[in-house]
Design a protein around this motif. Structure first.
Motif, PDB file in Angstrom:
ATOM      1  N   ILE A 170      29.182 -14.105  44.358  1.00 31.16           N
ATOM      2  CA  ILE A 170      28.199 -13.167  44.887  1.00 31.16           C
ATOM      3  C   ILE A 170      26.833 -13.855  44.845  1.00 31.16           C
ATOM      4  N   MET A 171      26.155 -13.900  45.986  1.00 30.22           N
ATOM      5  CA  MET A 171      24.835 -14.537  46.039  1.00 30.22           C
ATOM      6  C   MET A 171      23.797 -13.505  45.586  1.00 30.22           C
ATOM      7  N   LEU A 172      23.471 -13.556  44.324  1.00 30.31           N
ATOM      8  CA  LEU A 172      22.702 -12.494  43.676  1.00 30.31           C
ATOM      9  C   LEU A 172      21.365 -12.190  44.350  1.00 30.31           C
ATOM     10  N   PRO A 173      20.652 -13.184  44.895  1.00 29.60           N
ATOM     11  CA  PRO A 173      19.389 -12.848  45.557  1.00 29.60           C
ATOM     12  C   PRO A 173      19.537 -11.886  46.741  1.00 29.60           C
ATOM     13  N   ASN A 174      20.753 -11.765  47.276  1.00 34.00           N
ATOM     14  CA  ASN A 174      20.972 -10.865  48.414  1.00 34.00           C
ATOM     15  C   ASN A 174      21.186  -9.417  47.994  1.00 34.00           C
ATOM     16  N   GLN A 221      17.956 -19.066  56.859  1.00 41.32           N
ATOM     17  CA  GLN A 221      16.763 -18.378  56.394  1.00 41.32           C
ATOM     18  C   GLN A 221      16.528 -17.053  57.117  1.00 41.32           C
ATOM     19  N   ALA A 222      16.774 -17.019  58.422  1.00 41.58           N
ATOM     20  CA  ALA A 222      16.563 -15.784  59.171  1.00 41.58           C
ATOM     21  C   ALA A 222      17.502 -14.676  58.689  1.00 41.58           C
ATOM     22  N   THR A 223      18.762 -15.033  58.442  1.00 40.18           N
ATOM     23  CA  THR A 223      19.724 -14.045  57.958  1.00 40.18           C
ATOM     24  C   THR A 223      19.403 -13.634  56.535  1.00 40.18           C
ATOM     25  N   ALA A 224      18.968 -14.587  55.724  1.00 41.80           N
ATOM     26  CA  ALA A 224      18.562 -14.262  54.363  1.00 41.80           C
ATOM     27  C   ALA A 224      17.412 -13.262  54.365  1.00 41.80           C
ATOM     28  N   HIS A 225      16.495 -13.435  55.290  1.00 41.16           N
ATOM     29  CA  HIS A 225      15.371 -12.500  55.406  1.00 41.16           C
ATOM     30  C   HIS A 225      15.869 -11.107  55.798  1.00 41.16           C
TER      31      HIS A 225
END
Length: 340
Positions: free
Chosen positions: A85-89, A122-126
């Motif tokens: 799990i990518m915790l920042p998300n 980066q765009a999807t992360a945003h």
């Protein structure tokens, strides 16, 4: 292979990206992952992890928790978890509630692996984070917050994870650098290194983890793990042929042109340049391709050099039955490997 004198056999597990093969849809990719989980469960694999990726046409693992629930329902005893799990998300509270619910439904079968990368562009992360800016220091704080939500001692807090509180879910930190290795050591947590795509800092990270490790309620001694690519077949020639699907898949990573997992080809000549070949083979340095005789010595050497306690295998082969066979051959090797 004759076992060496040692204390215990090495554990071996699976990392599944839930790849979408050319010609398949998302439903078929998920069905194949479930079939693979059932297959490796019978072979003695310790756990089956699914990674979180977003905005990737070649992978079907974006809604990771839903995939995990599906796999848990369709298997009997193998441990199922996130790798990771990518915790920042995600808000730590939401992760605690989701995994707490899984733990309530499937006791003693859940693993929570955590990463600090977004698992996307980066765009999807945003879009995932809705404008929230993350710094390097946010990940340790979020791990501690998640641990607090999952602890029995959080019962009198204003905000509680229900379900989740007191669930005693094992947490693993994942990484491809020394950052998470040092954090895992400081917190006394198991640590898994992503050497299947980021080989550069493997030994440095493992050294940091061992040197800085502090015992905790979760873990008394270090528990290092590492992930590698394995493509096994009856012959070296067949394995090399199957590996061309993996090479083409890797091309999508370095060119940022992501496509479903393609069928194998007789030769990569004309598909990649010499420079691209070098980049991919350096990036995928810990990739073991060949017959059972070939990969036996390679995997034994890797385990002995790294001193890991668990080897995680990821395999991207176009044809599903060939992929299952690769895991079967790998299990025959790994069941004879032992810690030294």
């Amino acid at each position: 292979m004759k076992k060496r004198n040692c204390m215990e056999p090495i554990k071996y597990s699976v990392l599944d990206l839930v790849p979408i093969a050319a010609g398949d849809d998302t439903s078929q990719a998920i069905d194949k992952s479930l079939d693979l989980a059932r297959h490796v469960e019978k072979l003695g694999y310790e756990r089956f992890w699914v990674s979180e990726h977003h905005n990737t046409p070649s992978l079907a693992s974006s809604a990771t928790v839903i995939i995990l629930s599906h796999l848990l329902q369709g298997t009997e005893h193998i441990r199922i978890g996130s790798g990771g799990i990518m915790l920042p998300n995600h808000a730590p509270l939401v992760v605690a509630e989701q995994f707490g619910t899984l733990a309530a439904l499937y006791p003693d079968r859940i693993d929570l692996g955590l990463g600090r990368a977004p698992g996307t562009d980066q765009a999807t992360a945003h879009a995932l984070r809705r404008g929230i800016q993350e710094s390097v220091q946010d990940f340790p704080k979020e791990v501690l917050e998640l641990q607090q939500f999952l602890s029995e001692g959080n019962w009198n807090s204003l905000v509680r994870a229900l379900p989740g509180e007191g669930a005693n879910i094992p947490i693993y930190l994942l990484g491809s650098s020394t950052f998470s290795a040092e954090l895992a050591a400081k917190l006394g947590l198991p640590y898994a290194f992503a050497s299947h795509f980021a080989p550069t800092h493997l030994y440095h990270a493992l050294e940091k983890y061992h040197t800085l490790f502090k015992p905790s309620n979760a873990l008394v001694t270090p528990y290092p793990m590492a992930c590698v690519n394995v493509i096994a077949a009856d012959t070296d020639q067949e394995a090399q042929y199957l590996a061309t699907s993996f090479y083409q898949f890797a091309m999508g990573i370095i060119t940022n042109v992501r496509k479903p997992l393609p069928p194998p080809v007789k030769s990569m000549a004309g598909i990649w340049s010499l420079e691209q070949e070098m980049i991919i083979k350096n990036m995928m340095h810990y990739t073991f391709i060949g017959s059972i005789e070939t990969i036996r010595e390679q995997l034994a050497e890797f385990v002995e050099k790294t001193k890991i306690k668990e080897l995680i295998i990821t395999t991207n082969i176009f044809e599903h039955e060939a992929r299952k066979k690769s895991y079967t051959l790998a299990a025959k090797v790994l069941e004879d490997l032992v810690l030294v």
